[in-house]
Design a protein around this motif. Structure first.
Motif, PDB file in Angstrom:
ATOM      1  N   LYS A  22       4.140   3.239   0.296  1.00 43.92           N
ATOM      2  CA  LYS A  22       4.860   3.515  -0.949  1.00 43.92           C
ATOM      3  C   LYS A  22       5.661   4.790  -0.721  1.00 43.92           C
ATOM      4  CE  LYS A  22       1.239   1.446  -3.764  1.00 43.92           C
ATOM      5  NZ  LYS A  22       0.222   1.720  -4.794  1.00 43.92           N
ATOM      6  N   ARG A  23       6.968   4.638  -0.672  1.00 40.39           N
ATOM      7  CA  ARG A  23       7.845   5.720  -0.219  1.00 40.39           C
ATOM      8  C   ARG A  23       7.700   7.003  -1.040  1.00 40.39           C
ATOM      9  NH1 ARG A  23      14.042   4.565   0.976  1.00 40.39           N
ATOM     10  NH2 ARG A  23      14.278   4.737  -1.256  1.00 40.39           N
ATOM     11  N   ARG A  24       7.756   6.931  -2.353  1.00 41.94           N
ATOM     12  CA  ARG A  24       7.694   8.139  -3.180  1.00 41.94           C
ATOM     13  C   ARG A  24       6.357   8.853  -3.004  1.00 41.94           C
ATOM     14  NH1 ARG A  24       5.530   9.259  -7.906  1.00 41.94           N
ATOM     15  NH2 ARG A  24       5.130   7.091  -8.406  1.00 41.94           N
ATOM     16  N   LYS A  73       6.101  10.480   0.425  1.00 39.69           N
ATOM     17  CA  LYS A  73       6.904  11.697   0.487  1.00 39.69           C
ATOM     18  C   LYS A  73       6.150  12.854  -0.151  1.00 39.69           C
ATOM     19  CE  LYS A  73      11.352  13.734  -0.800  1.00 39.69           C
ATOM     20  NZ  LYS A  73      10.746  15.043  -0.778  1.00 39.69           N
ATOM     21  N   GLU A  74       5.505  12.609  -1.294  1.00 37.12           N
ATOM     22  CA  GLU A  74       4.705  13.644  -1.942  1.00 37.12           C
ATOM     23  C   GLU A  74       3.558  14.085  -1.038  1.00 37.12           C
ATOM     24  OE1 GLU A  74       3.481  12.053  -5.722  1.00 37.12           O
ATOM     25  OE2 GLU A  74       5.555  11.904  -6.441  1.00 37.12           O
TER      26      GLU A  74
END
Length: 56
Positions: free
Chosen positions: A42-44, A47-48
């Motif tokens: 899951k990209r978002r 990134k977090e």
């Protein structure tokens, strides 16, 4: 939006082997989506996770 291991490795500039290692070390993290025997990132959320990491 999700990405395959290969797509995420290319997108973040991390080797596939290291990315698979991160997944196995953090298998309970919410950035991993398992679809059958496949894993998606899951990209978002990933990134977090990377933003908070001190080393990759």
């Amino acid at each position: 939006m999700t990405q395959s291991i290969q797509e995420a490795a290319e997108y973040y500039g991390i080797g596939e082997k290291r990315l698979r290692s991160i997944i196995s070390e953090h298998y309970n993290e919410p950035f991993i989506l398992e679809i059958g025997s496949h894993q998606r990132i899951k990209r978002r959320l990933f990134k977090e996770f990377l933003d908070q990491a001190t080393a990759v």
